[in-house]
Scaffold this motif. Structure first.
Motif, PDB file in Angstrom:
ATOM      1  N   GLU A  58      64.213  69.916  20.251  1.00 43.32           N
ATOM      2  CA  GLU A  58      64.002  69.723  21.689  1.00 43.32           C
ATOM      3  C   GLU A  58      63.203  70.900  22.228  1.00 43.32           C
ATOM      4  N   ALA A  59      62.158  70.610  22.996  1.00 44.64           N
ATOM      5  CA  ALA A  59      61.364  71.658  23.637  1.00 44.64           C
ATOM      6  C   ALA A  59      62.044  72.068  24.943  1.00 44.64           C
ATOM      7  N   LEU A  60      62.252  73.359  25.123  1.00 49.91           N
ATOM      8  CA  LEU A  60      62.893  73.879  26.340  1.00 49.91           C
ATOM      9  C   LEU A  60      61.978  74.909  26.989  1.00 49.91           C
ATOM     10  N   LEU A  61      61.719  74.697  28.269  1.00 51.09           N
ATOM     11  CA  LEU A  61      60.735  75.509  28.987  1.00 51.09           C
ATOM     12  C   LEU A  61      61.285  76.896  29.319  1.00 51.09           C
ATOM     13  N   ARG A  62      60.455  77.904  29.144  1.00 44.86           N
ATOM     14  CA  ARG A  62      60.805  79.285  29.469  1.00 44.86           C
ATOM     15  C   ARG A  62      59.720  79.879  30.354  1.00 44.86           C
ATOM     16  N   TRP A  92      51.605  70.121  30.936  1.00 47.02           N
ATOM     17  CA  TRP A  92      51.459  71.266  30.025  1.00 47.02           C
ATOM     18  C   TRP A  92      52.562  71.246  28.954  1.00 47.02           C
ATOM     19  N   VAL A  93      53.788  70.946  29.372  1.00 46.52           N
ATOM     20  CA  VAL A  93      54.921  70.895  28.424  1.00 46.52           C
ATOM     21  C   VAL A  93      54.650  69.828  27.354  1.00 46.52           C
ATOM     22  N   LEU A  94      54.264  68.649  27.804  1.00 43.86           N
ATOM     23  CA  LEU A  94      54.039  67.552  26.859  1.00 43.86           C
ATOM     24  C   LEU A  94      52.895  67.878  25.899  1.00 43.86           C
ATOM     25  N   ARG A  95      51.804  68.419  26.441  1.00 42.91           N
ATOM     26  CA  ARG A  95      50.647  68.746  25.584  1.00 42.91           C
ATOM     27  C   ARG A  95      50.981  69.873  24.600  1.00 42.91           C
ATOM     28  N   THR A  96      51.671  70.894  25.085  1.00 39.51           N
ATOM     29  CA  THR A  96      51.996  72.035  24.230  1.00 39.51           C
ATOM     30  C   THR A  96      52.976  71.617  23.127  1.00 39.51           C
ATOM     31  N   ALA A  97      53.977  70.835  23.491  1.00 38.41           N
ATOM     32  CA  ALA A  97      54.970  70.384  22.509  1.00 38.41           C
ATOM     33  C   ALA A  97      54.311  69.512  21.443  1.00 38.41           C
ATOM     34  N   LEU A 101      53.918  70.248  17.482  1.00 40.16           N
ATOM     35  CA  LEU A 101      54.440  69.280  16.509  1.00 40.16           C
ATOM     36  C   LEU A 101      53.354  68.887  15.514  1.00 40.16           C
ATOM     37  N   HIS A 102      52.149  68.677  16.022  1.00 36.20           N
ATOM     38  CA  HIS A 102      51.052  68.289  15.137  1.00 36.20           C
ATOM     39  C   HIS A 102      50.802  69.376  14.084  1.00 36.20           C
TER      40      HIS A 102
END
Ligand code: C2E
Ligand code: CA
Ligand code: CA
Ligand code: CA
Length: 279
Positions: A58-62, A92-97, A101-102
């Motif tokens: 799970e990606a969690l924003l900081r 930004w969260v979706l693109r960075t995550a 992952l890629h």
């Protein structure tokens, strides 16, 4: 809703000045946080109880403010929603995550999944199906490797529009999970009208499984009901061996929590994957 949020402060008479100032300060800083590279994602592994492997995260924003330090997401995400900043931040969260992952897919972990949180107000403000389609295409991540964590409050509002968007997301092929399950008012049978794949049992239940009969029986029945509705289950906030034992006994599918790992910076998560660490 934006104006309602603002007007609230009129009633905090004695502290109003302080609250307004703090709010304006955070708002101003948050505007610049993205451009200044102060936002970061951490990743918390999700572990399959049938085999003990990390299958996703799970990606969690900081947000690290240079002058102040870490600001917890619970403090700035509501403000980001009120100001509309959640739109660029959420993208930004979706693109960075997905970019992260890629990179891990290409680095020898082709089956990993990535879960991204989407709050109720964010879901209303953004066109999630369009954004998800674009980000998957740009990042090269297969749809089945992306999971969206949604909350009950999202499912409780504006039913028709929500159902339409959720159906579109399922057509794209992403996994939909219900975050913090048990903290709202809806029953699983009410939720079966939505195309939910995974139930995340809230950590308040998990905390109780080893020291209260009620906590244990509630968790058992959530697992059993989710299974009967063909949903898989993951327990959040698992901290102890005792909780793990309980969840194994009652056939929960997966766990997430400090017992296995805290949320990690990308580089630390990469090392954990390389090490092949198992439960
Ligand atoms: P959440 O989605 O329920 O995330 C789980 C929270 O529990 C995280 O807090 C995580 O660090 C914490 N946690 C994980 N394992 C344990 C454990 O074993 N024990 C305990 N006590 N806590 C544990 P965090 O990172 O502070 O995030 C808080 C909330 O902020 C999240 O709750 C989520 O609702 C929101 N959030 C975080 N990142 C994003 C984001 O990118 N977008 C949106 N919309 N919301 C986000
Ligand atoms: Ca979550
Ligand atoms: Ca949660
Ligand atoms: Ca939560």
């Amino acid at each position: 809703a934006k104006d309602k949020g603002r007007n609230c402060y009129q009633f905090y008479h004695p502290k109003m000045g302080v609250l307004m100032e703090e709010r304006a300060d955070i708002e101003h800083a948050l505007h610049q946080a993205l451009a200044r590279g102060e936002l970061e994602l951490h990743y918390q592994p999700k572990v399959d109880l049938n085999g003990g492997q990390i299958y996703g995260m799970e990606a969690l924003l900081r947000w690290r403010r240079p002058d102040i330090g870490q600001v917890p997401p619970d403090r700035f995400i509501p403000l980001a929603e009120e100001t509309g900043l959640i739109i660029p931040i959420g993208e930004w969260v979706l693109r960075t995550a997905c970019a992260q992952l890629h990179a891990w897919h290409g680095g020898g972990f082709p089956h990993l999944t990535m879960a991204v949180n989407v709050s109720a107000r964010q879901f209303r403000q953004m066109n999630m199906p369009d954004l998800v389609r674009a980000v998957l295409a740009d990042s090269g991540v297969p749809a089945q490797c992306l999971e969206l964590e949604l909350t009950e409050s999202l499912l409780m509002q504006n039913q028709e529009l929500v159902v339409r968007d959720l159906k579109q997301l399922k057509e794209i092929g992403v996994t939909l999970s219900l975050d913090d399950f048990g903290t709202g008012y809806s029953s699983l049978s009410y939720l079966k009208q939505f195309p939910i794949d995974v139930v995340k049992i809230d950590q308040s239940f998990i905390r109780d499984v080893t020291d209260s009969v009620d906590g244990a029986s509630l968790t058992k029945s959530i697992i059993a009901m989710a299974k009967s509705l063909n949903m898989t289950t993951i327990a959040e906030g698992v901290e102890t061996q005792g909780q793990l034992g309980f969840l194994n006994t009652h056939r929960c599918d997966a766990i997430q929590g400090y017992y296995f790992s805290r949320p990690l910076a990308g580089s630390e998560m990469g090392m954990l994957l390389q090490a092949g660490t198992q439960l």
